[in-house]
Design a protein around this motif. Structure first.
Motif, mmCIF file in Angstrom:
data_model
loop_
_atom_site.group_PDB
_atom_site.id
_atom_site.type_symbol
_atom_site.label_atom_id
_atom_site.label_comp_id
_atom_site.label_asym_id
_atom_site.label_seq_id
_atom_site.Cartn_x
_atom_site.Cartn_y
_atom_site.Cartn_z
ATOM 1 N N SER A 1 0.834 -1.200 0.000
ATOM 2 C CA SER A 1 0.000 0.000 0.000
ATOM 3 C C SER A 1 0.871 1.253 0.000
ATOM 4 C CB SER A 1 -0.917 0.013 1.226
ATOM 5 O OG SER A 1 -1.779 -1.086 1.206
ATOM 6 N N GLY A 2 1.988 1.184 0.707
ATOM 7 C CA GLY A 2 2.925 2.308 0.701
ATOM 8 C C GLY A 2 3.513 2.539 -0.679
ATOM 9 N N LEU A 3 3.812 1.441 -1.394
ATOM 10 C CA LEU A 3 4.329 1.554 -2.760
ATOM 11 C C LEU A 3 3.280 2.173 -3.679
ATOM 12 C CD1 LEU A 3 6.670 0.829 -4.717
ATOM 13 C CD2 LEU A 3 5.517 -1.357 -5.108
ATOM 14 N N LEU A 4 2.027 1.785 -3.491
ATOM 15 C CA LEU A 4 0.936 2.361 -4.284
ATOM 16 C C LEU A 4 0.800 3.861 -4.017
ATOM 17 C CD1 LEU A 4 -1.528 2.057 -6.149
ATOM 18 C CD2 LEU A 4 -2.877 1.460 -4.126
ATOM 19 N N ALA A 5 0.842 4.248 -2.754
ATOM 20 C CA ALA A 5 0.745 5.667 -2.396
ATOM 21 C C ALA A 5 1.893 6.460 -2.992
ATOM 22 C CB ALA A 5 0.728 5.814 -0.875
ATOM 23 N N PHE A 6 3.087 5.880 -2.954
ATOM 24 C CA PHE A 6 4.271 6.542 -3.523
ATOM 25 C C PHE A 6 4.080 6.799 -5.017
ATOM 26 C CE2 PHE A 6 8.380 6.538 -5.618
ATOM 27 C CZ PHE A 6 9.144 7.378 -4.810
ATOM 28 N N GLY A 7 3.603 5.776 -5.738
ATOM 29 C CA GLY A 7 3.418 5.921 -7.171
ATOM 30 C C GLY A 7 2.327 6.909 -7.537
ATOM 31 N N ALA B 1 2.103 2.652 -14.324
ATOM 32 C CA ALA B 1 1.539 1.305 -14.419
ATOM 33 C C ALA B 1 2.336 0.309 -13.593
ATOM 34 C CB ALA B 1 1.500 0.866 -15.881
ATOM 35 N N LEU B 2 3.652 0.471 -13.573
ATOM 36 C CA LEU B 2 4.498 -0.426 -12.777
ATOM 37 C C LEU B 2 4.179 -0.295 -11.295
ATOM 38 C CD1 LEU B 2 7.951 -0.011 -14.572
ATOM 39 C CD2 LEU B 2 6.472 -2.028 -14.584
ATOM 40 N N PHE B 3 4.066 0.934 -10.811
ATOM 41 C CA PHE B 3 3.752 1.147 -9.398
ATOM 42 C C PHE B 3 2.379 0.558 -9.048
ATOM 43 C CE2 PHE B 3 7.022 4.571 -9.319
ATOM 44 C CZ PHE B 3 7.693 4.151 -8.177
ATOM 45 N N VAL B 4 1.372 0.876 -9.860
ATOM 46 C CA VAL B 4 0.013 0.412 -9.572
ATOM 47 C C VAL B 4 -0.091 -1.102 -9.728
ATOM 48 C CG1 VAL B 4 -2.392 0.479 -10.322
ATOM 49 C CG2 VAL B 4 -1.079 2.599 -10.173
ATOM 50 N N GLY B 5 0.460 -1.637 -10.819
ATOM 51 C CA GLY B 5 0.345 -3.067 -11.083
ATOM 52 C C GLY B 5 1.013 -3.921 -10.025
ATOM 53 N N ILE B 6 2.248 -3.560 -9.658
ATOM 54 C CA ILE B 6 2.982 -4.360 -8.671
ATOM 55 C C ILE B 6 2.362 -4.224 -7.285
ATOM 56 C CG2 ILE B 6 5.192 -4.614 -7.470
ATOM 57 C CD1 ILE B 6 6.541 -3.773 -10.126
ATOM 58 N N SER B 7 2.060 -3.001 -6.874
ATOM 59 C CA SER B 7 1.542 -2.782 -5.517
ATOM 60 C C SER B 7 0.144 -3.381 -5.346
ATOM 61 C CB SER B 7 1.525 -1.291 -5.181
ATOM 62 O OG SER B 7 0.748 -0.558 -6.121
ATOM 63 N N CYS B 8 -0.759 -3.099 -6.283
ATOM 64 C CA CYS B 8 -2.110 -3.662 -6.189
ATOM 65 C C CYS B 8 -2.086 -5.179 -6.357
ATOM 66 C CB CYS B 8 -3.024 -3.042 -7.243
ATOM 67 S SG CYS B 8 -3.486 -1.336 -6.897
ATOM 68 N N GLY B 9 -1.208 -5.660 -7.241
ATOM 69 C CA GLY B 9 -1.086 -7.097 -7.428
ATOM 70 C C GLY B 9 -0.702 -7.810 -6.148
ATOM 71 N N LEU B 10 0.243 -7.241 -5.406
ATOM 72 C CA LEU B 10 0.673 -7.842 -4.141
ATOM 73 C C LEU B 10 -0.434 -7.781 -3.095
ATOM 74 C CD1 LEU B 10 4.350 -6.515 -3.940
ATOM 75 C CD2 LEU B 10 3.623 -8.886 -4.296
ATOM 76 N N CYS B 11 -1.127 -6.634 -3.026
ATOM 77 C CA CYS B 11 -2.235 -6.504 -2.066
ATOM 78 C C CYS B 11 -3.323 -7.528 -2.352
ATOM 79 C CB CYS B 11 -2.827 -5.096 -2.120
ATOM 80 S SG CYS B 11 -1.846 -3.831 -1.282
ATOM 81 N N VAL B 12 -3.708 -7.631 -3.615
ATOM 82 C CA VAL B 12 -4.762 -8.574 -4.000
ATOM 83 C C VAL B 12 -4.311 -10.005 -3.734
ATOM 84 C CG1 VAL B 12 -6.079 -9.482 -5.956
ATOM 85 C CG2 VAL B 12 -5.805 -7.013 -5.681
#
Length: 220
Positions: free
Chosen positions: A31-37, A130-141
């Motif tokens: 979630s922190g990675l998503l916020a950063f991106g 896309a990298l930030f959203v894809g990786i961070s959301c992918g891990l959360c999901v």
């Protein structure tokens, strides 16, 4: 202790059945990675997203409904439906994800953005975002939670109709981006389309990575 209080306590305790600390920690970090991106890339570049975020902006433009209201309602509906379909662990990990995102985003807002000029390079912004959203959301999901209503909606629909989650993301994002063409220039939508295509596929790829348990089962 009364029977009502005892049942309430048991129901509350059941929420945390199967919840593990490592998953919670990874959910918070993701979630922190998503916020950063979102803060350093999306918010600075003007490259928009589809899903609920894009829908709230469309509603604001044509019907003057504040995203604060429409976003809350749409996200709440998505989470409630997902809770009924995906169970208690989903709502716990989602609470961890959304809480972590809010805390980290609030922290990042206290500092100047790292890439203030990224808006001048929309192609780079689209790919990096896309990298930030894809990786961070992918891990959360993958951990079982949803950092946003979009993720909750996609997880629920994927569970109900048994379609890979990346295609659910793609269909919902394309629908909203098509609506957005009514007031956003085509060129800007094109970069947004690239972002949602890449991020959705990344989320789907991360879900397909076999876990240790799956590897052990396949080896037996």
């Amino acid at each position: 202790m009364s029977s009502i209080a005892l049942r309430t306590k048991e129901k509350f305790a059941s929420l945390f059945t199967g919840i593990t600390l490592p998953r919670c920690i990874l959910t918070v970090l993701s979630s922190g990675l998503l916020a950063f991106g979102l803060y350093n890339v999306h918010a600075q570049s003007g490259v928009t997203e589809g899903g609920i975020l894009g829908l709230t902006l469309w509603l604001e433009h044509f019907f003057h409904i504040s995203p604060a209201i429409s976003g809350f309602i749409l996200n709440a509906i998505s989470y409630i439906i997902a809770w009924r379909i995906l169970g208690n662990s989903f709502i716990v990990y989602s609470a961890v994800a959304t809480g972590g995102f809010s805390i980290f985003y609030g922290i990042f807002e206290q500092f100047p953005p790292l890439f203030p000029g990224i808006g001048e390079h929309p192609l780079i912004a689209a790919v990096v975002g896309a990298l930030f959203v894809g990786i961070s959301c992918g891990l959360c999901v993958r951990m079982g939670g949803a950092p946003s209503g979009d993720d909750a909606f996609s997880m629920t629909l994927a569970k109900i109709i048994h379609i890979d989650i990346q295609w659910i993301y793609l269909l919902s994002d394309l629908s909203v981006l098509a609506l957005s063409l009514s007031y956003i220039p085509v060129k800007r939508i094109a970069y947004s389309l690239l972002t949602v295509l890449l991020s959705g596929q990344l989320i789907g790829l991360i879900q397909k990575i076999p876990s240790k348990r799956q590897k052990k089962s396949a080896g037996t």
